[in-house]
Write an enzyme that holds these catalytic residues in place. Sequence first.
Site, PDB file in Angstrom:
ATOM      1  N   ASN A 252      49.053 -24.903  37.901  1.00 22.04           N
ATOM      2  CA  ASN A 252      48.135 -25.807  37.196  1.00 22.04           C
ATOM      3  C   ASN A 252      48.078 -25.465  35.714  1.00 22.04           C
ATOM      4  O   ASN A 252      48.088 -26.359  34.855  1.00 22.04           O
ATOM      5  CB  ASN A 252      46.730 -25.727  37.814  1.00 22.04           C
ATOM      6  CG  ASN A 252      46.610 -26.564  39.061  1.00 22.04           C
ATOM      7  OD1 ASN A 252      46.538 -27.791  38.990  1.00 22.04           O
ATOM      8  ND2 ASN A 252      46.635 -25.930  40.224  1.00 22.04           N
TER       9      ASN A 252
ATOM     10  N   ARG B 121      37.481 -15.729  41.509  1.00 23.55           N
ATOM     11  CA  ARG B 121      36.279 -14.888  41.347  1.00 23.55           C
ATOM     12  C   ARG B 121      35.038 -15.759  41.482  1.00 23.55           C
ATOM     13  O   ARG B 121      35.033 -16.919  41.058  1.00 23.55           O
ATOM     14  CB  ARG B 121      36.255 -14.236  39.941  1.00 23.55           C
ATOM     15  CG  ARG B 121      37.431 -13.376  39.607  1.00 23.55           C
ATOM     16  CD  ARG B 121      37.560 -12.157  40.479  1.00 23.55           C
ATOM     17  NE  ARG B 121      36.370 -11.312  40.456  1.00 23.55           N
ATOM     18  CZ  ARG B 121      36.097 -10.391  41.370  1.00 23.55           C
ATOM     19  NH1 ARG B 121      36.920 -10.195  42.383  1.00 23.55           N
ATOM     20  NH2 ARG B 121      35.003  -9.664  41.272  1.00 23.55           N
ATOM     21  N   ILE B 122      33.987 -15.160  42.046  1.00 20.58           N
ATOM     22  CA  ILE B 122      32.691 -15.850  42.107  1.00 20.58           C
ATOM     23  C   ILE B 122      31.980 -15.581  40.793  1.00 20.58           C
ATOM     24  O   ILE B 122      31.890 -14.424  40.359  1.00 20.58           O
ATOM     25  CB  ILE B 122      31.856 -15.297  43.285  1.00 20.58           C
ATOM     26  CG1 ILE B 122      32.552 -15.625  44.604  1.00 20.58           C
ATOM     27  CG2 ILE B 122      30.433 -15.846  43.252  1.00 20.58           C
ATOM     28  CD1 ILE B 122      31.960 -14.921  45.810  1.00 20.58           C
TER      29      ILE B 122
ATOM     30  N   HIS C 160      39.549 -27.440  42.961  1.00 23.60           N
ATOM     31  CA  HIS C 160      39.526 -26.914  44.332  1.00 23.60           C
ATOM     32  C   HIS C 160      40.406 -27.812  45.212  1.00 23.60           C
ATOM     33  O   HIS C 160      40.325 -29.043  45.113  1.00 23.60           O
ATOM     34  CB  HIS C 160      38.079 -26.903  44.852  1.00 23.60           C
ATOM     35  CG  HIS C 160      37.974 -26.325  46.227  1.00 23.60           C
ATOM     36  ND1 HIS C 160      38.100 -24.972  46.477  1.00 23.60           N
ATOM     37  CD2 HIS C 160      37.781 -26.910  47.437  1.00 23.60           C
ATOM     38  CE1 HIS C 160      37.987 -24.757  47.775  1.00 23.60           C
ATOM     39  NE2 HIS C 160      37.790 -25.908  48.380  1.00 23.60           N
TER      40      HIS C 160
HETATM   41  C1  GRF Z   1      45.071 -24.377  43.297  1.00 23.83           C
HETATM   42  O1  GRF Z   1      45.418 -24.954  44.526  1.00 23.83           O
HETATM   43  C2  GRF Z   1      43.615 -24.587  42.985  1.00 23.83           C
HETATM   44  O2  GRF Z   1      43.072 -25.726  43.562  1.00 23.83           O
HETATM   45  C3  GRF Z   1      42.966 -23.363  43.598  1.00 23.83           C
HETATM   46  O3  GRF Z   1      43.887 -22.324  43.369  1.00 23.83           O
HETATM   47  C4  GRF Z   1      45.201 -22.857  43.329  1.00 23.83           C
HETATM   48  C5  GRF Z   1      45.855 -22.312  42.098  1.00 23.83           C
HETATM   49  O4  GRF Z   1      47.239 -22.600  42.101  1.00 23.83           O
HETATM   50  N1  GRF Z   1      41.649 -23.132  43.036  1.00 23.83           N
HETATM   51  P1  GRF Z   1      48.085 -22.313  40.782  1.00 23.83           P
HETATM   52  O5  GRF Z   1      47.874 -20.843  40.421  1.00 23.83           O
HETATM   53  O6  GRF Z   1      47.606 -23.222  39.712  1.00 23.83           O
HETATM   54  O7  GRF Z   1      49.512 -22.560  41.177  1.00 23.83           O
END
Ligand code: GRF
Length: 213
Positions: A31, A108-109, A126
Site C-alpha cells: 500500500n 500497533r494499537i 483494514h
Molecule cells: C493491508 O492488507 C492492510 O489492509 C492491513 O495490512 C496490510 C498491509 O499490507 N492493515 P502492505 O504492507 O501494504 O502490503
Amino acid sequence: MMLCVPNDAQCVDIPGPVPRIGVLASGRGSNFDVLAEHAQQGSLGVHMVTLVCNVEGANVLHVAKKYNIPSVVIAHAQHPSREAFDEAVVAHLLKHQVEWVVMAGWMRIVTPVFLEAFPDRALNIHPSLLPSFKGMSAIEQAFTSKVKLAGCTVHLVRAAIDDGPIVAQACVPVLDGDDLYTLTARIQSAEHHMFPRAIARAIAAHRISRSSK
Ligand code: GRF
C-alpha cells in the site's frame, strides 16, 4: 470491484499550503508503494514527508528508499509501554511538521497519546468490510465465514481497534474456487485502488471545510 468513495471534494485549487503527511507501516509495504507513487505524481494532493516503521528490516523501508522518502525505524520493543512508544512516534511526526497520518499496515494499537496529537487526522486501512471482521486475520475470518462479498475499508482512527468513521469502502466477490491466497490478492488489489483515492478525498474535504470557515 465496487468502490465507494464519497465524491464530496475537489482535490485541486484548494487555498492554503499542501498538507504534510507521515505514513506508519510495519511490513511489506504494497500500500505504501502505491501511495508513494501517487504522492510523487502529485495526485494525492499532499507532501509525503516521512515513513515510520516499527520493524527493523521490514520491506517497506526498501520501498521508501525507492521513492527517496525519508524513513525511520522506531522499534516498539525498545519502549517500556505503548504510551512511551506512541510518544516517540508522535515526537518524530511533529518534528517533521506532519499534519495527517496514514496507517498503511501499522500493526500497533494506538493510545490516547497518539489520538490526542492527531484528532480526526489519522486514517487506517483494514482488509474487511467493517464493522465485520475486525482485528487480525480479517481476510481469513471472511473466508472461513463463507461470505459472498469481501472487501476493504478506510476509516478515521479511534481508540477501539478497527473502529471509527468510515471514509471509503470497496467490495469484491468471493468466488467459487477461491482460496485464501486468491481472495487476499483480490482484496489487496482493491486496497491499492481505493486507498489513494480515499486519502485524497478525506484530506481535500477537510481543507475545503477549513477554508470556507
Ligand atoms: C493491508 O492488507 C492492510 O489492509 C492491513 O495490512 C496490510 C498491509 O499490507 N492493515 P502492505 O504492507 O501494504 O502490503
